[in-house]
Design an enzyme around this catalytic site. Structure first.
Site, short mmCIF file in Angstrom:
data_model
loop_
_atom_site.label_atom_id
_atom_site.label_comp_id
_atom_site.label_asym_id
_atom_site.label_seq_id
_atom_site.Cartn_x
_atom_site.Cartn_y
_atom_site.Cartn_z
N ILE A 116 14.69 23.03 1.21
CA ILE A 116 15.61 23.08 2.35
C ILE A 116 16.24 21.72 2.63
O ILE A 116 17.16 21.62 3.44
CB ILE A 116 14.87 23.64 3.60
N GLU A 143 19.62 29.25 19.52
CA GLU A 143 19.18 28.56 20.73
C GLU A 143 20.22 28.57 21.84
O GLU A 143 19.90 28.66 23.01
CB GLU A 143 18.87 27.13 20.33
N HIS A 153 4.95 24.81 8.25
CA HIS A 153 4.41 24.38 9.54
C HIS A 153 2.90 24.21 9.47
O HIS A 153 2.28 23.76 10.41
CB HIS A 153 4.78 25.37 10.63
N CYS A 211 11.34 25.71 5.52
CA CYS A 211 12.08 24.67 6.25
C CYS A 211 11.93 23.37 5.46
O CYS A 211 11.34 23.37 4.37
CB CYS A 211 11.52 24.53 7.67
N1 GLN Z 1 17.78 19.99 5.96
C1 GLN Z 1 16.86 19.82 7.04
C2 GLN Z 1 15.50 19.40 6.49
O1 GLN Z 1 15.15 19.81 5.45
C3 GLN Z 1 16.70 21.09 7.82
C4 GLN Z 1 15.82 20.88 9.02
C5 GLN Z 1 15.75 22.07 9.94
O2 GLN Z 1 15.99 23.18 9.56
N2 GLN Z 1 15.39 21.87 11.18
O3 GLN Z 1 14.76 18.65 7.11
ZN ZN Z 2 14.37 24.74 9.20
#
Ligand code: GLN
Ligand code: ZN
Length: 774
Positions: free
Chosen positions: A451, A625, A714, A746
Site C-alpha cells: 500500500i 470520514e 494492525h 494498509c
Molecule cells: N500510502 C499510505 C501508506 O502506505 C497509505 C496510508 C493510509 O492508508 N492511511 O502509509
Molecule cells: Zn490504509
C-alpha cells in the site's frame, strides 16, 4: 424560572445560570504530557502512581485555567486516560468476560480493553462521528448487567471542588452510549444495545444522585448521536431516557448537548422532557436555527448556544455570534453561550506557535482562545455589546485583515478553476484503459503489491530529525533517503513483488508532507490533537488558495523507478483526505477548496507519468470520514468528493494505471462513490472482516480491479501462507481472478521488518499457489 429581564442571567429555579462555558477541553496536555506518561507506563518505565499524578496535574491545570479565564461554568470529567466511551463502559461495568479473565489490575484491565494483551484482542476502535477522533466500541449482550462500579465523575468533581472549582461533570449520554456500542459475538440474534436502555438508566440515575450529593448543581449529558438520522424507535428511546432521568428528584440540573450537526427530529421530544438545558451546535448545525425558534417547549429551558466553532481554528465572527444569540432570546427561557462541541478537536494554544507567520496567527483561535471568545460573548450578552466595544472592534479588524490579505487569493488558481470543463474529470472508458495497461505493464494474474509505506526505521527518523535541526544538509539527507529507497526496492524485488513502491521514508505524515509543499497551507509546531489514546496528529492549516509550486514526490519515485525494470507505483494523498485531516478555510465552500487541492494533485500525477511512472496510487482513506451525519446532505458531499478525485486523476493516458486505497471495510454508505471515482484498482481493508467487503462491492456492480487486504497490518502477527491463500481463495470466489490484486490491508510504516518481511514472503507464496489453480 426566575424572571430576570436579561435571559443571559436567567436560570431554571434553584440552579445557577450556565452563562459562558465550553462543552469540553483538550486533555492530552499542552506538551502532550499525557501521551508521554501513558507510553512510559505501558513500557513499564513508570508506576501507576506516577501516571495518576500526571493525570491529576493535567486535570487541575485545566480546571484552574478555565475558571481563571472567566467561564461561568467549567466542564468536569473531560479528562480520560484513553477514551470517554471506554470510560463510560467501565464506569457501568460493561467489561467483556475476556478482559475480566485476564486477571489484571483495574487500570490494566482498562488499558487491555483499549489495546489488548497477549491473546486477548481489544475492543474495536472506530471513528467518532465525522471527526478524526476514534473511540472504542463497547460490546454488549442481553446478559450484560450494568452496575455503577466506578466513581470517576464523582471523584473528579470532588478534586475540582477541593481546589475551589465547582465543575459541571460531563457524561456521555445513555442513548449515544448504546448507539455507539455493538452486540457482542455472544449476543443472541436480534439483540440491539438499545434493548438495555432501562437497566442503564437506573445506573445513570444512581450516578446523578451521587453527583448531586457531592454538590454538583449541573451535569452535562452528551448526545452527539442525535444529530444523525434516527429511527422512530431511537427517538422514542430519547424520550424515555430523558423523561425518566429528569423525573428523578435527587439529581443536578441536566444539560443535554447534541453536537456535530442539528438535533432535527430529536429536538422537540427532548425539549418536552423535564431537562433544564439543551446544548445546540449552531456552527455545523446552523441550519437548525429556524427549528429552534419554532419550538415552544424551549420556553422554560436554558438554551446553550454553541456559536464558537469547536472544530475549526478561525477566530469567531463575534458580531454574527451575538446576533444568533439575540435571535434565541425570545425562544428560550434563558440563553447561555458556548462552543459548538467539546474542544477535543483543536490544539491548546495558538500563542505558543512562535515560528508561525504572525499575521496568520492573529486570525486563529485554538482552545484557549476560544475560551476567551466565549467569555467575551458572555460579557457582551450580560452587559450589552457597548461594554466590550473595543474588543469587538479588534476582532472585526482582524477578520477584515484576513479577508483582504494577499496570499489568500491566487488569481491563476481561480482562473484555472473557472476554466474547468466536465471532460477534465473524465478518463477514457475502463475497458480501453484496462487493455492499454495490460499491454504496458505485463503483470501476472493476481499481481502482488503493497500500500506504500515500509517500516520507518530509527535511522530514517533520525535523518529527518537531523535535517530539521540543521545537522544534516539537504544533499546528505537525500543520500540517506536514496539509500533507504534502494534497500526497500531491492528487498521487494528479492521477495518477488510485482508492483513496487519506494517505501515513503521521506514522509512524516501522509497529509503533512504534502501540506508542507503546497501553497495555501501552514503547519504548526505544537498544534497536536488527540486521534486516539496516546496518538496525536498535527493537522495543517489550509488558509489560502492552493497550488503546487514544484513537484513534490517525483524525484523519489523517479529514483526508485530508475533502480528496477518492475513498475514502481507513485504514491499520493487524495484531495478529500488532505481536507479531512487539515483545518480548512471557512470563507469558501469546501467543494471549491477540494477542487483546488485536486488540481495540485493532478499536476503531480501528470509529472509522475512524465517521469516514467506507470502506476499512481492516490490514497483516500478519509472518504467515508467526511460523510455528513444526515442522509440528505450526503449526495452533495459525495458529488464533490468524487469530482475532486476524478479531477486529480484524469489528466493521464489510458495506459497509466490509477490505484486508490481506503482503510475501512464497511462500504455501505459509499459504495456508489467508490465506483464513481473510477480508479482502475481499489485496495481496501478486508483481512479482519474475512473478505466480506467483496460481496458488497460485487452487489453494487463494481466491475474494476480490487485488492482486498489479505494481511492485517494492525496486528504484529505474521499470517502464514495457508491462511493468506485461504483468504485469496475466498476472494476468487467473490471476484473473477483477473480483477484481483494481492496486497496488505494498509501501509507497513507502523510495523517492524521482522514482521513485514516474512509476512510479505508468505503473501507472495500464497499468491503463487492460488494463481496456479486459476
Ligand atoms: N500510502 C499510505 C501508506 O502506505 C497509505 C496510508 C493510509 O492508508 N492511511 O502509509
Ligand atoms: Zn490504509
Amino acid at each position: 424560572m426566575s424572571h430576570n429581564e436579561n435571559p443571559f442571567d436567567a436560570s431554571p429555579a434553584g440552579h445557577p445560570p450556565i452563562g459562558a462555558t465550553v462543552l469540553g477541553y483538550p486533555r492530552i496536555g499542552p506538551r502532550r504530557e499525557l501521551k508521554r506518561a501513558l507510553e512510559r507506563y505501558w513500557a513499564g518505565r513508570s508506576t501507576e502512581d506516577e501516571l495518576h499524578a500526571t493525570g491529576r496535574r493535567l486535570r487541575e491545570r485545566t480546571w484552574l485555567e478555565l475558571r481563571d479565564a472567566g467561564l461561568d461554568s467549567v466542564p468536569g470529567n473531560t479528562f480520560s486516560y484513553y477514551d470517554q466511551v471506554l470510560d463510560t463502559a467501565v464506569l457501568f461495568d460493561a467489561v467483556p468476560e475476556r478482559f475480566r479473565a485476564a486477571g489484571l489490575s483495574e487500570l490494566d484491565t482498562y488499558f487491555a480493553m483499549a489495546r489488548g494483551v497477549a491473546g486477548v484482542p481489544p475492543l474495536e476502535l472506530t471513528k467518532w462521528f465525522d471527526t478524526n477522533y476514534h473511540h472504542l466500541v463497547p460490546e454488549l449482550a442481553e446478559h450484560t448487567r450494568f452496575a455503577l462500579v466506578g466513581d470517576k465523575p464523582v471523584a473528579e468533581y470532588r478534586q475540582a471542588a477541593a481546589l475551589g472549582v465547582r465543575t459541571r461533570p460531563v457524561l456521555l449520554g445513555p442513548v449515544s452510549f448504546l448507539l455507539l456500542a455493538k452486540p457482542s459475538p455472544a449476543a443472541r440474534p436480534g439483540f440491539t444495545p438499545l434493548d438495555l436502555l432501562e437497566p442503564l438508566l437506573a445506573c445513570y440515575g444512581e450516578l446523578l444522585a451521587r453527583l448531586r450529593a457531592a454538590g454538583a448543581s449541573w451535569v452535562q449529558l452528551d448526545e452527539p448521536a442525535l444529530v444523525a438520522d434516527r429511527s422512530p424507535a431511537e427517538i422514542a428511546a430519547v424520550r424515555t431516557a430523558y423523561a425518566w432521568l429528569s423525573g428523578r428528584t435527587e439529581r443536578p440540573a441536566l444539560l443535554v448537548a447534541g453536537y456535530y450537526g442539528e438535533l432535527g427530529e430529536a429536538l422537540d421530544p427532548l425539549a418536552r422532557t423535564g431537562i433544564e438545558a439543551l446544548g445546540v451546535d449552531l456552527v455545523a448545525g446552523r441550519a437548525g436555527l429556524n427549528r429552534l425558534v419554532a419550538t415552544p417547549a424551549l420556553r422554560d429551558k436554558t438554551l446553550v448556544a454553541g456559536v464558537v466553532d469547536g472544530r475549526n481554528v478561525w477566530r469567531t465572527d463575534l458580531d454574527a455570534a451575538l446576533a444568533t444569540c439575540a435571535t434565541l432570546f425570545g425562544t428560550a427561557g434563558a440563553v447561555a453561550v458556548s462552543t459548538s462541541c467539546p474542544l477535543l478537536h483543536v490544539p491548546y494554544d495558538v500563542t505558543v506557535e512562535s515560528t508561525m507567520d504572525a499575521r496568520l496567527r492573529s486570525w486563529l483561535a485554538f482552545a484557549r482562545q476560544k475560551v476567551d471568545e466565549v467569555v467575551l460573548l458572555g460579557r457582551a450578552l450580560r452587559h450589552g455589546p457597548d461594554r466590550v466595544a473595543g474588543e469587538l472592534a479588534e476582532v472585526r479588524a482582524t477578520r477584515q485583515d484576513r479577508a483582504g490579505a494577499p496570499g489568500l487569493r491566487d488569481d491563476r488558481v481561480r482562473a484555472r478553476l473557472a476554466a474547468l470543463r466536465p471532460e477534465d474529470a473524465r478518463r477514457g472508458p475502463y475497458p480501453r484503459r484496462a487493455a492499454a495497461q495490460r499491454a504496458a505493464l505485463r503483470l501476472p494474474a493476481l499481481p502482488t503489491t503493497t500500500i506504500g509505506s515500509f517500516p520507518q526505521t530509527d535511522a530514517v527518523r533520525r535523518a529527518r530529525a537531523a535535517l530539521r535541526a540543521g545537522q544534516l544538509d539537504p544533499a546528505g539527507y537525500r543520500e540517506r533517503m536514496r539509500a533507504e529507497i534502494t534497500r526497500v526496492v531491492r528487498l521487494q524485488e528479492e521477495i518477488g513483488l510485482d508492483v513496487l513502491v519506494h517505501g515513503e521514508p521521506e514522509r512524516n505524515d501522509m497529509v503533512q508532507y504534502f501540506a508542507e509543499r503546497l501553497a495555501g497551507f501552514a503547519t504548526t509546531e505544537l498544534g497536536w490533537v488527540q486521534s486516539y489514546g496516546s496518538r496525536c496528529v498535527r493537522p495543517p492549516i489550509l488558509f489560502g488558495d492552493v497550488s503546487r509550486p514544484a513537484p513534490m514526490t517525483v524525484s523519489w519515485a523517479g529514483f526508485a523507478q530508475s533502480l528496477t525494470p518492475r513498475p514502481v507505483k507513485g504514491m499520493l494523498t487524495g484531495p478529500v483526505t488532505i481536507l479531512a485531516w487539515s483545518f480548512v478555510r471557512d470563507d469558501q465552500p469546501l467543494a471549491t477548496t477540494a477542487r483546488q487541492v485536486a488540481l495540485a494533485i493532478r499536476d503531480e500525477v501528470r509529472d509522475l507519468e512524465a517521469a516514467g511512472i506507470r502506476v499512481v496510487q492516490v490514497d483516500e482513506p478519509a472518504l467515508r470520514e467526511l460523510l455528513p451525519p444526515r442522509k440528505r446532505h450526503r449526495r452533495d458531499y459525495l458529488d464533490w468528493a468524487v469530482t475532486a478525485f476524478r479531477l486529480a486523476t484524469s489528466g493521464v493516458a489510458d495506459s497509466t494505471q490509477i490505484h486508490t486505497h481506503m482503510c475501512y471495510s464497511e462500504f455501505g454508505d459509499v459504495l456508489d462513490a467508490i465506483d464513481g471515482i473510477d480508479a482502475d484498482v481499489t485496495s481496501v481493508e478486508a483481512a479482519r472482516s474475512g473478505m466480506a467487503v467483496l460481496a458488497d462491492l460485487a452487489s453494487a456492480g463494481f466491475a474494476r480491479q480490487v485488492g482486498p487486504g489479505v494481511y492485517d497490518i494492525h496486528s504484529p502477527r505474521v499470517p502464514d501462507v495457508a491462511e493468506i491463500a485461504e483468504l485469496l481463495r475466498a476472494a476468487v470466489r467473490a471476484v473473477p481472478g483477473e480483477r484481483l490484486w494481492v496486497n496488505p490491508d494498509c501501509g507497513l510504516k507502523t510495523r517492524s521488518y521482522d514482521q513485514v518481511e516474512p509476512a510479505l514472503r508468505n503473501l507472495v507464496a500464497a499468491a503463487g499457489q492460488v494463481r496456479a489453480d486459476l
